[in-house]
Design a protein around this motif. Structure first.
Motif, short mmCIF file in Angstrom:
data_model
loop_
_atom_site.label_atom_id
_atom_site.label_comp_id
_atom_site.label_asym_id
_atom_site.label_seq_id
_atom_site.Cartn_x
_atom_site.Cartn_y
_atom_site.Cartn_z
N PRO A 118 0.81 -1.23 0.00
CA PRO A 118 0.00 0.00 0.00
C PRO A 118 0.84 1.27 0.00
N ARG A 143 -9.32 -6.90 -6.49
CA ARG A 143 -8.45 -6.17 -5.56
C ARG A 143 -9.04 -4.84 -5.11
N HIS A 147 -7.89 -2.38 -1.74
CA HIS A 147 -6.97 -1.25 -1.90
C HIS A 147 -7.63 0.08 -2.24
N THR A 150 -6.82 3.20 -0.01
CA THR A 150 -5.45 3.69 -0.18
C THR A 150 -5.35 4.53 -1.44
#
Length: 377
Positions: A118, A143, A147, A150
């Motif tokens: 990250p 994904r 994520h 972030t």
């Protein structure tokens, strides 16, 4: 009107067309290329070129995303690629470019087994943002839940969710699927999502609130999806179908405009021109940009599918390097095979057929040709 063809007594199918199957017809009017606009805008972001880079390690690094942005396009960084797995991915890019063909897939699987970090997502996005260009990053649907925060916190301007195919109705008895409609509604940045290959699939994606829909499945220089899974969509028909879905969605939604973005199989300027003629607002380019001398792939091209840990559906292909990125986009061209001066070719095509911008050009007349253009001499 669609006409189904009987394949056999137990199966009928619709006739579909590739970009090679269609040709653009000049009209009675021509224009000066200098009077033609090929600008593109999505949400609040304006671009001199209607070109989006494919989020592939062979196409975009942070440096090339910055360069591409300054030249007028939208560079999309693969946030699951080498740049978010390694602090310095250059040795691995060099290695991939030097691998023997028979070893490439196995070694790439090993290289891409390194976990995504990250902090590197944050660092790469910050690097592009600090250069003053529009920041776009891409995650696969698998994904995104892990994520996305972030990515958004790092300051991305446009979020791309890209997979071989993306469905608004993914069903899983294991993991909870990504709820696209809720996800996009709660996000403060425009989202481009795809790929979609049919009218119905695209219409459902538009209803999630996406700003743009990627059109394509199983195409592109590095894809072997057609050979591996038997799934493929002829791009001319797919773009036209999604263009129709957008038209109907505008009526349904009271005028909300969703951008149609052709993605895959656009290796030459002629392919790009025909994608716009079929109804695309923008095009996502992979191999066409990977041919740049300053591309990270160093004359090779590959995508996510090429290093899948269980079922590779792509490969590393050698496509060569033809010109620096700026020359690739704006010329001058040194050959007549449609690989250099992509912007100039698009501008010339609009001028030759008498149109002043890309929205008008979507109305250009086309015909179905009785031969593949690859067979012409």
């Amino acid at each position: 009107m669609s006409i189904e063809i009987e394949i056999g007594r137990g199966k009928r199918g619709r006739r579909a067309f590739t970009l090679d199957d269609v040709a653009i017809i000049p009209a009675r009017r021509t224009r000066d290329p200098r009077d033609v606009s090929i600008e593109w805008q999505i949400d609040a972001y304006h671009f001199d070129l209607p070109f989006i880079s494919a989020p592939m390690d062979s196409v975009m690094s942070p440096e090339t995303a910055i360069a591409f942005g300054k030249l007028g396009g939208l560079g999309v960084l693969d946030l699951e690629g080498l740049w978010t797995r390694y602090e310095d991915p250059q040795p691995y890019l060099d290695e991939i470019a030097q691998l023997p063909a028979e070893q490439a897939t196995a070694r790439m699987q090993e290289i891409y087994a390194e976990p995504i970090k990250p902090e590197l997502i944050t660092a790469r996005i910050a690097q592009i943002r600090d250069a003053g260009v529009t920041v776009a990053g891409s995650l696969t649907p698998q994904r995104t839940q892990e994520h996305w925060k972030t990515v958004v916190d790092a300051g991305v301007d446009i979020f791309v969710i890209r997979g071989t195919t993306v469905s608004a109705e993914h069903v899983s008895t294991g993991d909870e699927p990504l709820n696209l409609k809720r996800f996009i509604y709660e996000l403060d940045v425009p989202v481009i999502v795809g790929g979609a290959a049919t009218y119905t699939a695209a219409l459902h994606l538009m209803r999630t609130g996406a700003a743009g829909v990627l059109v394509g499945f199983g195409g592109g220089a590095g894809s072997t999806t057609r050979r591996t899974l038997g799934i493929h969509t002829p791009m001319a028909t797919a773009i036209a179908d999604v263009h129709a879905a957008r038209r109907d969605y505008m009526d349904e939604s009271g005028g909300r405009y969703v951008h149609v973005i052709a993605d895959g199989g656009l290796g030459t300027s002629g392919d790009i021109v025909k994608a716009f003629a079929m109804g695309a607002d923008s095009v996502m380019l992979g191999a066409a940009l990977a041919r740049a001398e300053d591309a990270p792939g160093q004359g090779f091209h590959w995508g996510h599918e090429a290093h899948h840990k269980n079922l590779p559906r792509g490969r590393r292909v050698e496509i060569g390097s033809v010109a620096p990125l700026e020359q690739l986009l704006y010329g001058p061209g040194k050959s007549a095979i449609g690989e250099v001066n992509l912007a100039g070719a698009l501008r010339r095509a609009l001028a030759t057929t008498g149109y002043v911008d890309l929205k008008e050009f979507q109305r250009v007349d086309v015909v179905v040709t009785p031969y593949s253009t690859h067979a012409e001499v």
